[in-house]
Design a protein around this motif. Sequence first.
Motif, PDB file in Angstrom:
ATOM      1  N   ALA A   2       0.839  -1.204   0.000  1.00 60.98           N
ATOM      2  CA  ALA A   2       0.000   0.000   0.000  1.00 60.98           C
ATOM      3  C   ALA A   2       0.867   1.245   0.000  1.00 60.98           C
ATOM      4  O   ALA A   2       1.944   1.269   0.583  1.00 60.98           O
ATOM      5  N   GLU A   3       0.395   2.249  -0.706  1.00 63.62           N
ATOM      6  CA  GLU A   3       1.112   3.511  -0.821  1.00 63.62           C
ATOM      7  C   GLU A   3       0.538   4.512   0.167  1.00 63.62           C
ATOM      8  O   GLU A   3      -0.678   4.557   0.427  1.00 63.62           O
ATOM      9  N   LEU A   4       1.382   5.352   0.704  1.00 67.15           N
ATOM     10  CA  LEU A   4       0.936   6.467   1.529  1.00 67.15           C
ATOM     11  C   LEU A   4       0.320   7.530   0.641  1.00 67.15           C
ATOM     12  O   LEU A   4       0.717   7.701  -0.518  1.00 67.15           O
ATOM     13  N   THR A   5      -0.647   8.268   1.149  1.00 68.98           N
ATOM     14  CA  THR A   5      -1.166   9.407   0.415  1.00 68.98           C
ATOM     15  C   THR A   5      -0.114  10.510   0.353  1.00 68.98           C
ATOM     16  O   THR A   5       0.871  10.486   1.093  1.00 68.98           O
ATOM     17  N   ALA A   6      -0.331  11.470  -0.596  1.00 68.83           N
ATOM     18  CA  ALA A   6       0.628  12.565  -0.751  1.00 68.83           C
ATOM     19  C   ALA A   6       0.752  13.351   0.542  1.00 68.83           C
ATOM     20  O   ALA A   6       1.857  13.735   0.955  1.00 68.83           O
ATOM     21  N   LEU A   7      -0.384  13.603   1.207  1.00 74.46           N
ATOM     22  CA  LEU A   7      -0.359  14.357   2.450  1.00 74.46           C
ATOM     23  C   LEU A   7       0.396  13.598   3.527  1.00 74.46           C
ATOM     24  O   LEU A   7       1.233  14.167   4.243  1.00 74.46           O
ATOM     25  N   GLU A   8       0.147  12.298   3.618  1.00 67.05           N
ATOM     26  CA  GLU A   8       0.834  11.501   4.619  1.00 67.05           C
ATOM     27  C   GLU A   8       2.338  11.434   4.341  1.00 67.05           C
ATOM     28  O   GLU A   8       3.166  11.455   5.254  1.00 67.05           O
ATOM     29  N   LEU A  10       4.201  13.676   2.816  1.00 70.65           N
ATOM     30  CA  LEU A  10       4.830  14.948   3.160  1.00 70.65           C
ATOM     31  C   LEU A  10       4.968  15.097   4.675  1.00 70.65           C
ATOM     32  O   LEU A  10       5.990  15.572   5.164  1.00 70.65           O
ATOM     33  N   ILE A  11       3.928  14.663   5.414  1.00 68.10           N
ATOM     34  CA  ILE A  11       4.022  14.743   6.876  1.00 68.10           C
ATOM     35  C   ILE A  11       5.086  13.787   7.383  1.00 68.10           C
ATOM     36  O   ILE A  11       5.843  14.106   8.315  1.00 68.10           O
ATOM     37  N   GLU A  12       5.211  12.611   6.737  1.00 69.93           N
ATOM     38  CA  GLU A  12       6.207  11.634   7.144  1.00 69.93           C
ATOM     39  C   GLU A  12       7.622  12.170   6.926  1.00 69.93           C
ATOM     40  O   GLU A  12       8.554  11.838   7.672  1.00 69.93           O
ATOM     41  N   MET A  13       7.807  13.009   5.890  1.00 71.66           N
ATOM     42  CA  MET A  13       9.127  13.580   5.605  1.00 71.66           C
ATOM     43  C   MET A  13       9.450  14.761   6.512  1.00 71.66           C
ATOM     44  O   MET A  13      10.527  15.324   6.406  1.00 71.66           O
ATOM     45  N   GLY A  14       8.532  15.143   7.372  1.00 78.72           N
ATOM     46  CA  GLY A  14       8.852  16.178   8.337  1.00 78.72           C
ATOM     47  C   GLY A  14       8.230  17.529   8.050  1.00 78.72           C
ATOM     48  O   GLY A  14       8.487  18.491   8.791  1.00 78.72           O
ATOM     49  N   PHE A  15       7.432  17.663   6.999  1.00 79.05           N
ATOM     50  CA  PHE A  15       6.796  18.944   6.707  1.00 79.05           C
ATOM     51  C   PHE A  15       5.600  19.125   7.629  1.00 79.05           C
ATOM     52  O   PHE A  15       4.862  18.164   7.916  1.00 79.05           O
ATOM     53  N   PRO A  16       5.352  20.355   8.122  1.00 78.98           N
ATOM     54  CA  PRO A  16       4.169  20.607   8.943  1.00 78.98           C
ATOM     55  C   PRO A  16       2.895  20.288   8.167  1.00 78.98           C
ATOM     56  O   PRO A  16       2.833  20.472   6.946  1.00 78.98           O
ATOM     57  N   ARG A  17       1.878  19.858   8.887  1.00 79.43           N
ATOM     58  CA  ARG A  17       0.647  19.433   8.213  1.00 79.43           C
ATOM     59  C   ARG A  17      -0.008  20.595   7.453  1.00 79.43           C
ATOM     60  O   ARG A  17      -0.412  20.452   6.299  1.00 79.43           O
ATOM     61  N   ILE A  32       3.082  14.501  -5.321  1.00 81.34           N
ATOM     62  CA  ILE A  32       3.988  14.874  -4.256  1.00 81.34           C
ATOM     63  C   ILE A  32       5.173  15.700  -4.757  1.00 81.34           C
ATOM     64  O   ILE A  32       5.671  16.597  -4.083  1.00 81.34           O
ATOM     65  N   GLU A  33       5.619  15.434  -5.992  1.00 77.16           N
ATOM     66  CA  GLU A  33       6.777  16.178  -6.513  1.00 77.16           C
ATOM     67  C   GLU A  33       6.429  17.642  -6.728  1.00 77.16           C
ATOM     68  O   GLU A  33       7.219  18.529  -6.399  1.00 77.16           O
ATOM     69  N   ALA A  34       5.232  17.906  -7.297  1.00 80.27           N
ATOM     70  CA  ALA A  34       4.821  19.300  -7.480  1.00 80.27           C
ATOM     71  C   ALA A  34       4.686  20.000  -6.131  1.00 80.27           C
ATOM     72  O   ALA A  34       5.086  21.160  -5.968  1.00 80.27           O
ATOM     73  N   ALA A  35       4.117  19.289  -5.140  1.00 80.12           N
ATOM     74  CA  ALA A  35       3.986  19.891  -3.820  1.00 80.12           C
ATOM     75  C   ALA A  35       5.345  20.157  -3.193  1.00 80.12           C
ATOM     76  O   ALA A  35       5.566  21.197  -2.556  1.00 80.12           O
ATOM     77  N   MET A  36       6.282  19.198  -3.352  1.00 80.88           N
ATOM     78  CA  MET A  36       7.620  19.412  -2.803  1.00 80.88           C
ATOM     79  C   MET A  36       8.327  20.576  -3.481  1.00 80.88           C
ATOM     80  O   MET A  36       9.033  21.350  -2.836  1.00 80.88           O
ATOM     81  N   ASP A  37       8.166  20.719  -4.808  1.00 78.76           N
ATOM     82  CA  ASP A  37       8.760  21.869  -5.507  1.00 78.76           C
ATOM     83  C   ASP A  37       8.231  23.170  -4.927  1.00 78.76           C
ATOM     84  O   ASP A  37       8.983  24.135  -4.721  1.00 78.76           O
ATOM     85  N   TRP A  38       6.931  23.212  -4.677  1.00 77.51           N
ATOM     86  CA  TRP A  38       6.333  24.435  -4.112  1.00 77.51           C
ATOM     87  C   TRP A  38       6.891  24.691  -2.716  1.00 77.51           C
ATOM     88  O   TRP A  38       7.199  25.823  -2.362  1.00 77.51           O
ATOM     89  N   LEU A  39       7.004  23.643  -1.894  1.00 76.29           N
ATOM     90  CA  LEU A  39       7.519  23.802  -0.539  1.00 76.29           C
ATOM     91  C   LEU A  39       8.965  24.276  -0.551  1.00 76.29           C
ATOM     92  O   LEU A  39       9.356  25.131   0.256  1.00 76.29           O
TER      93      LEU A  39
END
Length: 295
Positions: A2-8, A10-17, A32-39
């Motif tokens: 099973a895969e984690l959701t994108a939100l999960e 990002l939270i698992e990598m240490g980003f605030p919720r 997740i890549e687009a979200a990480m680029d934005w972050l």
Amino acid sequence: MAELTALESLIEMGFPRGRAEKALALTGNQGIEAAMDWLMEHEDDPDVDEPLETPLGHILGREPTSSEQGGLEGSGSAAGEGKPALSEEERQEQTKRMLELVAQKQREREEREEREALERERQRRRQGQELSAARQRLQEDEMRRAAEERRREKAEELAARVREKIERDKAERAKKYGGSVGSQPPPVAPEPGPVPSSPSQEPPTKREYDQCRIQVRLPDGTSLTQTFRAREQLAAVRLYVELHRGEELGGGQDPVQLLSGFPRRAFSEADMERPLQELGLVPSAVLIVAKKCPS
């Protein structure tokens, strides 16, 4: 597995919720890549942790549903329902992949910033070189203008000395001969004119010259050559000789007498007031300097 959701993820990598939810919403939930680029791009923004005011449905281009209005937390929990829970080993493996992706994004960002810094440094050096070249050109122009000004002042000073010498010579001659030099009748030297070949042929038009090239032969065999204006007086030539003659003519103090080479002619004091053009010395002539015996 099973895969984690994108939100999960990002939270698992240490980003605030809240920051992770905002990144996913503003990138349209494209992954997740687009979200990480934005972050990565907006991590230094002062308002990065402020809550998103626009509802999620408006960001995605549709009206928000009741579940979306209830909050992103509820939707995130609902997205996780129905999926089997990850084992600890699977969660660590997925977290490892996510961290590797974050590190790769960080390296890409650092490389981009390094390239931009190098480009800014090249521009700064290029602008500095252009400014230095412009400053050097300005200094060269100022030095050239200063040199021209010194040459002009030197020429004016020499001209003033020549005029002063001529006036002094005039006064000495007037005192010596007991009157104005201009009252002395100057001897007229006849100049043979061109003889027409036939009565019907008109004489050629005489050319007018503005300058005169005079070569002066000194008693020691050397010579001086200078160009004068055609309307200058013969006294200017004598003054030039007196200023440039050597010690062999009497230490530069004795007066000199000018003679013409051909036809042989000795110029008098009255001739010194006559223009070179009137004395037939234009456009060029050769004069001879002889010592003048004082009377």
